[in-house]
Design an enzyme around this catalytic site. Structure first.
Site, short mmCIF file in Angstrom:
data_model
loop_
_atom_site.label_atom_id
_atom_site.label_comp_id
_atom_site.label_asym_id
_atom_site.label_seq_id
_atom_site.Cartn_x
_atom_site.Cartn_y
_atom_site.Cartn_z
CG HIS A 34 -23.30 -45.20 -14.13
ND1 HIS A 34 -23.10 -45.23 -12.76
CD2 HIS A 34 -24.25 -44.24 -14.34
CE1 HIS A 34 -23.86 -44.33 -12.18
NE2 HIS A 34 -24.58 -43.72 -13.11
CE1 TYR A 37 -26.73 -50.31 -12.99
CE2 TYR A 37 -28.58 -51.69 -12.42
CZ TYR A 37 -27.90 -50.51 -12.30
OH TYR A 37 -28.37 -49.53 -11.47
CG HIS A 80 -23.64 -38.68 -7.74
ND1 HIS A 80 -23.49 -37.33 -7.91
CD2 HIS A 80 -24.15 -39.14 -8.92
CE1 HIS A 80 -23.91 -36.98 -9.12
NE2 HIS A 80 -24.31 -38.08 -9.75
NE ARG A 101 -33.16 -34.39 -11.66
CZ ARG A 101 -31.96 -34.14 -11.12
NH1 ARG A 101 -31.85 -33.27 -10.13
NH2 ARG A 101 -30.88 -34.75 -11.57
CD GLN A 226 -23.67 -35.17 -12.76
OE1 GLN A 226 -22.84 -35.21 -11.86
NE2 GLN A 226 -24.31 -36.24 -13.20
CG ASP A 254 -33.96 -38.25 -12.88
OD1 ASP A 254 -33.79 -39.47 -12.91
OD2 ASP A 254 -33.07 -37.44 -12.61
CB SER A 299 -27.51 -29.55 -17.31
OG SER A 299 -26.46 -29.19 -18.19
CG ASP A 478 -29.85 -54.01 -4.14
OD1 ASP A 478 -29.74 -53.32 -5.17
OD2 ASP A 478 -30.22 -55.19 -4.20
N GLY A 515 -32.91 -50.83 -7.17
CA GLY A 515 -31.57 -50.56 -6.68
C GLY A 515 -30.67 -49.94 -7.72
#
Length: 712
Positions: A34, A37, A80, A101, A226, A254, A299, A478, A515
């Site tokens: 994640h 990559y 997500h 964010r 979250q 963020d 969080s 993308d 992306g």
């Protein structure tokens, strides 16, 4: 998700010792698929990401592209997916919060959202449950923070039954002197955490997103999802604006995947620097949190800022004004990334001490086997035209998405010139006298049938959507979604889709400036189709001509209907074959899509143009059905089913009072054929070979309202 033995060996070799428990957890997350990559990075060099307008390309929280000498637009997209399966409301809501964010961290104010959503078959109860929860989560969060959701897409396919996809994009506006990046600048500057208090929610979210979903994921993985607070996000948006207004932010990031550890480590690594962080200084929501929990909790509604020491007090004052927590958690250094923590025994220990660049960028890539996909053979069914037309127009994939977008506030901010429901959204950027058009989505039937060709078609379709409102493409981001890359067939299809998207964007001369990659979208139901969601923006000069007005997709009932563009001569990946069965190769795409798109954008700007609607999902059948209203119909003739249901993008239906002007615009570019005439009787009259069909506006509307009707 434990640190693999091979990775542990590398870490031990770099550090010269065994990693601590907290270091192990940090490496697990930052070296996960994640974040790192590892399987997709070797493929991403296929994308062209530069142009004269690109200010910040891939690698930051969001990309930045210039609209003029001073006005910049930011683009970002994220997925997500796993969280939205486990908890559809909070998973989708926090996806919105995260991409907003990312926009803020560039010094930009968010002005528009798009969501591209993919679920299992619509007739399945569980798919509808996920669909309703995701839409509710997006609307709740987006509406509360005051950022309009202006576009997107929804697709249903049995490949998403055990793993839906939720891809959210955001555009923002900033200026040259307000722009911020995520590159730490100066040792001695302080690191300040602003926003909600840190709790235990979202622990392990990055590693959770890097493995297949299990059958009991909805219960076992819920702690990794979250929980969002949109009202805190709204305060954070306004606080961020105040910080940027006063030039208090040196760099920003963020807090998303891997929490504080991910954000702060990546921030300093990008600057070739390090950090000294006191984890006890982090303002916390729950007592008794250990070092690993504080560092990796995801969080929401939190930002980390690099701030000059003399400005830290003013940052705290502004945070307090907006009722946000604020902690000076450490400082930028020219050494390692170091975190210390004092436990209940009163002893302070160093829990992380590693090079920031190695943590953030040291993960090795995976060398994976692949099996190249093969195009299907032609085996066309013999289907009745009337039955096929009604099935295709009433297919949930091509039917009206009004049930979705009517739940979104798409006008807040007073910039929305073209609302959801047309080919593309259009925002008024009055600062630059520019209309900013947005289109986003993919078509899983296309990429399931032919990953390379289908992905190329996704790019051409999004560009055609922009042209339909008079805009020419500027840039794209993308979101590349795929299944388990360790399966050669899955990885081969994913790689083909990446190459197809990259080649088409190059042919369109559209830089892909950023992306997201989401792999391991695999479950007991199998892998998802390769899903290369593209979010593309385009511009149109609002200083003359139509201004911020654009031709609608609905017919006016006063002009000639022309078909512009070249049919692809095949039905592979079409809604028609999904209904009737059979197979076919994927259609041929335009040889020069850039010129086709530019010509269509020019036609859309003519005063004689009354309506423009692209031809793609569902082919001419759906394009014509969507153009009919109580006040306008169409009398059209086509040769047969192939012409009616071909989904080749790069084509459009144009209603015009000056057919010669359209023909001149496409002279030497693409064919222009007369379909028939728009009428004022509110009836779609179709001659398809020897078959004659007629549907009044009520019948068409009822057929297209399948989602709204079933979920009422």
């Amino acid at each position: 998700m434990p640190l693999a033995d091979a990775d542990r060996e590398l870490v031990v070799g770099e550090l010269g010792r065994d990693p601590t428990r907290t270091e192990t957890a940090l490496f697990e997350n930052l070296w996960s698929e994640h974040c790192a990559y590892r399987s997709s990075r070797p493929l991403l060099s296929a994308f062209d990401s530069e142009s004269d307008d690109v200010v910040v390309g891939p690698g930051d929280d969001a990309a930045v592209v210039a609209l003029d000498d001073d006005t910049y637009v930011t683009l970002g997209v994220e997925s997500h997916n796993h969280p939205s399966y486990v908890d559809p409301f909070d998973g989708a809501a926090t996806g919105v919060g995260g991409i907003v964010r990312d926009t803020m961290s560039m010094g930009a104010y968010p002005v528009g959202l798009t969501d591209s959503l993919y679920f299992g078959d619509f007739d399945r109860e569980h798919s509808r449950y996920l669909f309703e929860g995701v839409v509710e989560g997006i609307s709740h969060y987006g509406n509360a923070i005051g950022v309009p959701t202006v576009g997107g897409s929804v697709a249903f396919h049995d490949g998403y039954e055990g793993n839906p996809l939720v891809n959210v994009a955001c555009v923002g506006l900033t200026t040259e002197d307000r722009m911020v990046t995520a590159v730490a600048a100066e040792p001695g500057n302080e690191l300040v955490l602003v926003g909600n208090a840190t709790g235990r929610d979202g622990l392990g979210g990055a590693s959770f997103a890097s493995e297949d979903l299990s059958e009991d994921a909805e219960t076992e993985d819920r702690p990794a999802v979250q929980v969002g607070d949109p009202y805190a996000e709204k305060r954070l948006i306004e606080c961020n604006e105040a910080l940027v207004d006063e030039s208090l932010v040196v760099s920003a990031r963020d807090l998303g995947a891997a929490g504080l550890g991910g954000a702060s480590c990546e921030l300093v690594a990008k600057g070739g620097l390090g950090a000294q962080i006191d984890l006890n200084a982090v303002h916390q929501r729950e007592p008794g949190m250990n070092a690993t929990e504080i560092l990796l909790a995801e969080s929401q509604e939190r930002m980390v800022y690099e701030v000059r020491p003399e400005d830290a007090e003013r940052v705290a004052e502004l945070a307090d004004r907006f009722d946000l927590g604020c902690s000076v958690i450490g400082e930028v250094t020219d050494g390692n990334y170091v975190c210390t923590f004092e436990g209940d025994d009163g002893d302070r220990e160093t829990v992380v001490d590693a090079p920031a660049a190695y943590l953030a960028d040291g993960a090795p890539t995976n060398d994976l086997e692949r099996v190249d996909p093969v195009q299907p053979e032609r085996d066309l069914p013999d289907a009745r035209v009337a039955e096929a037309f009604e099935a295709v127009v009433g297919d949930p994939n091509t039917a009206s998405k009004r049930w979705v977008y009517r739940q979104y506030d798409h006008e807040v901010g007073a910039r929305t010139a073209v609302r959801p429901g047309d080919d593309a959204a259009l925002l008024a950027v009055r600062e630059a006298e520019t209309g900013l058009a947005l289109s986003a989505g993919a078509e899983p039937r296309w990429t399931a049938a032919a990953p390379y060709e289908g992905a190329r078609a996704v790019a051409v379709e999004n560009a055609t959507n922009l042209a339909s409102v008079g805009a020419t493409p500027l840039a794209a981001v993308d979101c590349l979604n795929g299944g388990n890359p360790e399966k050669p067939e899955v990885y081969g299809a994913f790689a083909a889709a990446v190459d197809g998207l990259a080649d088409a964007c190059s042919a369109l001369d559209v830089p892909v400036v950023g992306g997201n990659v989401s792999l391991y979208n695999d479950s007991a139901a199998g892998p998802v189709p390769p899903t290369p969601t593209l979010a593309m923006v385009g511009t149109r000069d609002a200083a003359d001509g139509r201004g911020y007005d654009a031709p609608p997709t609905a017919f006016a009932g006063e002009g000639t209907l022309l078909h512009v563009g070249e049919p692809g001569g095949a039905l592979g990946g079409s809604a028609y074959l999904a209904h009737a069965g059979g197979s076919d190769r994927f259609p041929d795409l335009p040889r020069d899509p850039k010129t086709v798109v530019a010509s269509l954008a020019g036609v859309a700007g003519l005063e004689s143009t009354l309506a423009v609607h692209d031809v793609s999902h569902g082919g001419l059948a759906v394009t014509l059905a969507e153009g009919v209203s109580d006040d306008a119909g169409a009398d059209v003739a086509v040769d047969g089913s192939l012409e009616l249901f071909d989904e080749t993008p790069g084509r459009a239906v144009v209603e015009t009072t000056d057919p010669d002007a359209v023909r001149d615009a496409f002279d030497g570019v693409a064919p222009v054929e007369t379909l028939g005439e728009a009428t004022t009787d509110g009836t779609l009259s179709l001659s398809v070979g020897d078959a004659e069909l007629a549907y009044d506006a009520d019948a068409v509307r009822e057929r297209r309202a399948v989602i709204e009707r079933e979920l009422a």
